[in-house]
Scaffold this motif. Structure first.
Motif, PDB file in Angstrom:
ATOM      1  N   UNK A   1      13.057  22.583  16.523  1.00 33.58           N
ATOM      2  CA  UNK A   1      13.877  23.380  17.413  1.00 33.58           C
ATOM      3  C   UNK A   1      14.680  24.395  16.635  1.00 33.58           C
ATOM      4  N   UNK A   2      14.962  25.521  17.273  1.00 39.07           N
ATOM      5  CA  UNK A   2      15.838  26.500  16.632  1.00 39.07           C
ATOM      6  C   UNK A   2      17.007  26.819  17.547  1.00 39.07           C
TER       7      UNK A   2
ATOM      8  N   UNK B   1      16.156  24.305  12.865  1.00 42.31           N
ATOM      9  CA  UNK B   1      16.416  25.480  12.037  1.00 42.31           C
ATOM     10  C   UNK B   1      17.579  26.263  12.649  1.00 42.31           C
ATOM     11  N   UNK B   2      18.611  26.486  11.852  1.00 35.23           N
ATOM     12  CA  UNK B   2      19.763  27.278  12.259  1.00 35.23           C
ATOM     13  C   UNK B   2      19.744  28.571  11.448  1.00 35.23           C
TER      14      UNK B   2
ATOM     15  N   UNK C   1      18.622  25.700   6.967  1.00 33.65           N
ATOM     16  CA  UNK C   1      18.876  27.099   7.250  1.00 33.65           C
ATOM     17  C   UNK C   1      20.238  27.600   6.821  1.00 33.65           C
ATOM     18  N   UNK C   2      20.938  28.205   7.758  1.00 31.92           N
ATOM     19  CA  UNK C   2      22.128  29.016   7.503  1.00 31.92           C
ATOM     20  C   UNK C   2      23.369  28.328   8.072  1.00 31.92           C
TER      21      UNK C   2
ATOM     22  N   UNK D   1      11.538  36.348  11.085  1.00 26.31           N
ATOM     23  CA  UNK D   1      10.295  36.074  10.364  1.00 26.31           C
ATOM     24  C   UNK D   1       9.871  34.605  10.335  1.00 26.31           C
ATOM     25  N   UNK D   2      10.784  33.659  10.601  1.00 25.25           N
ATOM     26  CA  UNK D   2      10.508  32.260  10.266  1.00 25.25           C
ATOM     27  C   UNK D   2      10.116  31.357  11.425  1.00 25.25           C
ATOM     28  N   UNK D   3      10.602  31.609  12.615  1.00 26.84           N
ATOM     29  CA  UNK D   3      10.503  30.639  13.701  1.00 26.84           C
ATOM     30  C   UNK D   3       9.054  30.288  14.039  1.00 26.84           C
ATOM     31  N   UNK D   4       8.191  31.281  14.175  1.00 28.71           N
ATOM     32  CA  UNK D   4       6.794  31.009  14.498  1.00 28.71           C
ATOM     33  C   UNK D   4       6.098  30.139  13.463  1.00 28.71           C
TER      34      UNK D   4
END
Length: 359
Positions: free
Chosen positions: A303-304, A209-210, A147-148, A286-289
């Motif tokens: 995990x986010x 995911x960050x 991710x970021x 938009x991405x987590x699901x």
């Protein structure tokens, strides 16, 4: 040329511009958000038709508004000129192709130009899957952080290895093998789900995911809180996954936990949308699901832990139109360090359950 393009592309969908007066962003800030994303060939010239398709093509015309000064998520969709017609190539994903077409159509309408010739062609599932076949890492139960803010999470101590459209770095954190993985292009929406699917195929043990989410709760100031959770509203249904963080992240100071909404485009998040979701849900992106569903299907943990970057319910000085402001960057740097501390603490808290990819 327009007729030839239309004949070669069945299944085109017209991208209707949104009504800016009903959006959660002010008109001026929404326009600024669009201006920093629309390809320069669209801002500088008029076209008989503009078609957005799925295609990662860095040999086409690169936008001069691509992001600079950072390692990842710097690339915008490229463009290919066909006489008076323009084909815009976005990384293959149904959500991203639709989102970018809405960006173009809304920008044109807001600047007083015709927008009814903007269409998009949803990419086929096999096109979307094959676009990530180039992602090729040797993983053996590793924790993959994607991710970021990765250059700050990794603290710049290692070498970034380059692949086509991505880069990665290996490290160790609290005794656990970790791979930091960043993409040069956007992994918007369903693309991010396929990233998790591909990482599971390659042997990832867990994926974190960050990134950034919008808050649906009034009074949550941007760039001062982190967000986490294990459930998202995706396509009208609630989906949950085996959360890498368990209850650990939510118990830390400065972290909000709640239900998440997966939205295919920021352009669709108007005030009516907000009224329908803000009572029951805390965050949107938009991405987590899609990532959570992909992890559940693959049998790995996900995990986010995100920066709350904007607030749809309350207007603050910071939002998605001015993310490059120095104050925003400084605040986020503090939060990224907090994210690293929480991930490290989670790994150190339960080495028996999350080390070496053992399930």
């Amino acid at each position: 040329m327009t007729t030839l393009l239309a004949k070669a592309a069945p299944g085109l969908v017209r991208a209707a511009p949104i009504n800016p007066s009903g959006h959660t962003m002010s008109r001026a800030r929404l326009l600024r958000y669009l201006e920093i994303k629309v390809h320069h060939l669209i801002q500088d010239r008029d076209w008989e038709s503009i078609r957005v398709i799925g295609g990662y093509d860095r040999t086409a015309v690169v936008s001069r508004y691509e992001k600079g000064g950072k390692l990842f998520n710097i690339e915008r969709p490229t463009a290919e000129i066909h006489g008076r017609d323009l084909v815009v190539k976005a990384f293959p994903g149904a959500d991203y192709v639709q989102h970018y077409a809405l960006i173009i159509a809304t920008y044109l309408a807001m600047t007083g130009r015709p927008a009814d010739m903007v269409t998009y062609q949803p990419p086929r599932q096999d096109e979307c899957r094959s676009a990530l076949d180039v992602l090729d890492l040797q993983l053996d139960g590793d924790l993959v952080i994607v991710g970021w803010g990765l250059q700050y999470l990794a603290r710049g101590n290692g070498v970034w290895n380059r692949g086509p459209g991505y880069a990665w770095q290996r490290s160790e954190l609290a005794g656990r093998r970790v791979v930091y993985l960043g993409f040069l292009h956007s992994i918007w929406g369903d693309v991010a789900g396929r990233v998790v699917e591909r990482l599971a195929e390659l042997g990832a043990g867990d994926v974190v995911y960050v990134g950034k989410v919008g808050s649906l709760s009034p009074g949550i100031a941007p760039n001062t809180w982190l967000a986490t959770g294990n459930t998202s509203l995706l396509g009208g249904a609630l989906v949950s996954w085996d959360d890498f963080f368990g209850d650990f992240a939510a118990a830390q100071g400065g972290v909000q936990s709640g239900l998440h909404v997966s939205s295919p485009s920021i352009l669709l998040e108007n005030r009516d949308w907000l009224a329908q979701h803000m009572v029951s849900y805390a965050f949107v992106d938009p991405e987590i699901g899609p990532m959570g569903v992909a992890a559940r299907q693959a049998g790995i943990r996900f995990g986010y832990l995100h920066v709350i970057s904007n607030n749809l319910a309350t207007r603050y000085p910071a939002d998605l139109s001015n993310e490059r402001h120095s104050d925003v960057i400084q605040r986020r740097a503090i939060l990224v360090e907090r994210i690293r501390t929480i991930i490290t603490g989670r790994l150190a808290a339960a080495p028996d359950t999350i080390s070496g990819g053992a399930r």
